[in-house]
Design an enzyme around this catalytic site. Structure first.
Site, mmCIF file in Angstrom:
data_model
loop_
_atom_site.group_PDB
_atom_site.id
_atom_site.type_symbol
_atom_site.label_atom_id
_atom_site.label_comp_id
_atom_site.label_asym_id
_atom_site.label_seq_id
_atom_site.Cartn_x
_atom_site.Cartn_y
_atom_site.Cartn_z
ATOM 1 N N SER A 166 0.664 -1.190 0.106
ATOM 2 C CA SER A 166 -0.004 0.036 0.045
ATOM 3 C C SER A 166 0.725 1.251 0.254
ATOM 4 O O SER A 166 1.722 1.546 -0.810
ATOM 5 C CB SER A 166 -1.031 -0.108 1.131
ATOM 6 O OG SER A 166 -1.935 0.927 1.133
ATOM 7 N N ASP A 192 -8.873 -6.132 -4.547
ATOM 8 C CA ASP A 192 -8.396 -4.886 -4.147
ATOM 9 C C ASP A 192 -9.229 -3.833 -4.844
ATOM 10 O O ASP A 192 -8.413 -3.608 -5.973
ATOM 11 C CB ASP A 192 -7.019 -4.844 -3.712
ATOM 12 C CG ASP A 192 -6.104 -3.767 -3.414
ATOM 13 O OD1 ASP A 192 -7.262 -2.749 -3.048
ATOM 14 O OD2 ASP A 192 -5.197 -3.578 -2.918
ATOM 15 N N HIS A 216 -8.230 -5.044 -0.038
ATOM 16 C CA HIS A 216 -6.819 -4.765 0.137
ATOM 17 C C HIS A 216 -6.282 -5.035 1.357
ATOM 18 O O HIS A 216 -4.926 -5.084 1.351
ATOM 19 C CB HIS A 216 -7.019 -2.929 0.268
ATOM 20 C CG HIS A 216 -5.630 -2.098 0.372
ATOM 21 N ND1 HIS A 216 -4.857 -2.154 -0.500
ATOM 22 C CD2 HIS A 216 -5.127 -1.453 1.264
ATOM 23 C CE1 HIS A 216 -3.725 -1.568 -0.071
ATOM 24 N NE2 HIS A 216 -3.874 -0.987 0.793
#
Lengths: 393, 196
Positions: free
Chosen positions: A163, A330, A363
């Site tokens: 991320s 995601d 995610h």
């Protein structure tokens, strides 16, 4: 490298180890992209495993929004405080600390030990609070590099992150191309989309409009803008999960009753209870100013910006080999965004392997133990050469 | 198709030092061989998780993509050689893929099972679809959804304006140049897109 005074004691049942947080104050001021300069910048970090003779086995782990330098292991006095990537990093794990020396680092502006809004502004003698200057991914990478300088580490075998951590890993290869041999960029993106910035803005507005926020100087007033933080976390949390997982986990299950209670204020559905719980938990340990700073750093990251939006041009500086991983469900950092990174690398002829992991968890999948994902990371790290005979990156 | 002799025969078609894109690269054995023995560089493209993992284990750069979605990830003429070793017959958009191959690579090398190999012809004459060592599947479960012949490919290549640089049949890795459409279970074509 200064040897951490760290005992390698593995706890028996979970194949993990005792971690020790350390701090180091950077010897030089940190000049930020915003034009501000921070002095006496304290960096919190942890080190797992030992550096080898030529220090060619050092791995740096960059953290995402709400994480810290506590990447793996547990603390001696807090055996339940497990590092956020402990399922991936440790002795015998995909990132094997018996082979690699792994460094977890906490970013400037954080609330977990590195220099941040809770520290004192030397100019005023008061807490920085809302006056803490805006920090960017590039500033963080500069600070991390300064920490490595202080530790005597010239080059990283791998820089890795998921991320926002993946953005830092990517930025490392552009800011310090000669100091990185491999970069693992996981569930990340070359910049945020408008929708993604929009989610961040909702979170920030929730915090800033909390009557207890006081323009970031809540400490002076002896209060905390917990309501805002709770809402911020709730919206964030929704975006980290997939619709499928949320439906599977909660569906339309009611919290207490079989019948509707016909209430607008009380918790009716289990998902509401779950989100409130997550919000409450978060607001107990996270700092509101840090949340604003970190989401802003996310928004600003855009290495292609100074290259007319051409990512391939921006990434042309990178000399590292790349592992890029995305997860099919995601939607906050979708596979499409990872493919943009991959395409830019391909256009430059940069070595890259890319995997799209079919995982249901959205995610959050990058933090979870998925066999295919972990096997891939293990295989990649197994191929990272270390020791005196290593070839050029 | 994975035996060593086949690998060497096909590797011989690739000039040393080439930048190679291997579409449907499987476990990466071919790319690994080209990198190790011929100084090539490049990437594999795979859709299968196990093959992606196998490539990473070999240290071969691999990109997990669905070829049915095209090659938009790759720039024009960005590779010296694009390989499609037993890939084309699995693709719904085989013709598009062929054109894309010629767009992305200066040279394309395509192999696929030759449906006109004589045992296949005999089997069809007998009224049944062929099931052979080279085409081991039943008609109802075969992944080979675009089964053509050596001769068919010549026609398709011409239709798409490709210049065939070399074409032969292959049997257990042996090059077959005499009546390849009849005598070889595998068709091999090396082609380029002539400069406009």
């Amino acid at each position: 490298m200064t040897q951490p005074s760290k005992a390698r004691c593995y706890t028996e049942k979970s194949m993990t180890f005792i971690a020790q947080a350390q701090t180091l104050t950077l010897p030089k001021p940190l000049v930020l992209r915003s034009g501000h300069t921070l002095t006496d910048v304290r960096m919190a970090y942890e080190i797992y495993g030992q550096p080898n003779a030529d220090q060619s086995n050092v791995v740096l782990v960059c953290h995402a929004l709400n994480a810290s330098h506590h990447v793996a292991g547990v603390y001696a006095d807090a055996p339940n405080d497990v590092g956020w990537w402990d399922n991936l990093i440790g002795p015998g794990k995909p990132v094997d600390t018996d082979r690699f020396c792994v460094i977890g680092v906490n970013n400037v502006g954080s609330c977990f030990g590195s220099y941040g809004p809770q520290d004192v502004n030397p100019a005023t003698g008061e807490h920085w609070g809302g006056d803490f200057p805006v920090v960017t991914v590039e500033d963080w990478v500069d600070a991390q590099a300064a920490l490595l300088d202080a530790l005597g580490i010239a080059q990283l075998a791998v820089v890795m992150g998921g991320s926002l951590g993946g953005m830092q890993a990517l930025s490392w290869t552009l800011q310090y191309p000669d100091r990185v041999r491999h970069a693992a960029v996981i569930a990340s993106a070359p910049n945020l989309t408008a929708e993604n910035i929009a989610f961040n803005e909702v979170a920030r507005r929730a915090i800033v409009t909390d009557p207890d926020f006081h323009e970031g100087h809540y400490a002076r007033h002896g209060v905390l803008p917990k309501r805002g933080l709770r809402i911020a976390r709730m919206i964030g949390h929704i975006t980290y999960l997939s619709d499928d997982v949320m439906n599977e986990k909660f569906g339309r299950l009611l919290q207490d009753a079989v019948q509707y209670q016909y209430t607008t204020q009380a918790v009716e559905f289990q998902i509401e209870s779950y989100l409130r719980h997550q919000g409450n938990k978060f607001s107990d340990y996270f700092d509101a100013n840090t949340y604003l700073l970190i989401t802003r750093a996310l928004d600003y990251f855009d290495p292609a910006r100074e290259h007319g939006g051409q990512l391939a041009k921006a990434l042309a500086r990178a000399k590292a080999h790349f592992l890029v991983v995305s997860f099919t469900t995601d939607w906050r950092f979708s596979p499409q965004r990872s493919r943009e990174i991959v395409k830019a690398l391909l256009d430059n002829g940069t070595p890259v392997s890319y995997a799209e992991i079919d995982a249901p968890h959205g995610h959050d999948a990058f933090l979870l133990n998925d066999a295919r994902y972990h096997a891939l990371v293990r295989a990649y790290f197994d191929g990272v050469t270390t020791g005196p005979t290593r070839g050029a990156a | 198709m994975s035996n060593l002799r086949t690998l060497h025969t096909l590797a011989n078609l690739v000039p040393p030092g080439s930048r190679v894109l291997d579409l449907g690269c499987g476990d990466g054995a071919m790319l690994h061989h080209l990198i190790q023995t011929k100084g090539c560089t490049g990437y594999g493209v795979e859709i299968d998780d196990a093959n992606v993992l196998a490539c990473v284990k070999r240290g071969v750069s691999v990109v997990q993509l669905n070829l049915e979605q095209g090659l938009s990830t790759f720039a024009d003429q960005s590779f010296d050689v694009v390989l499609q070793i037993d890939t084309l017959q699995h693709l719904r958009n085989a013709e598009t893929m062929l054109r894309e191959t010629a767009r992305v690579g200066r040279m394309g090398i395509v192999t696929f099972p030759n449906f006109a190999h004589w045992p296949n012809r005999l089997r069809v004459l007998g009224g049944r679809m062929p099931v052979t060592k080279r085409l081991p599947y039943q008609w109802y479960d075969t992944p080979n959804i675009r089964v053509g012949t050596w001769a068919d490919f010549e026609v398709l290549a011409e239709k798409n304006g490709l210049r065939v640089l070399d074409a032969f049949g292959m049997e257990e890795g042996e090059v077959i140049r005499r009546w390849p459409n009849l005598m070889a279970s595998t068709a091999v074509f090396k082609f380029e897109r002539p400069a406009a």
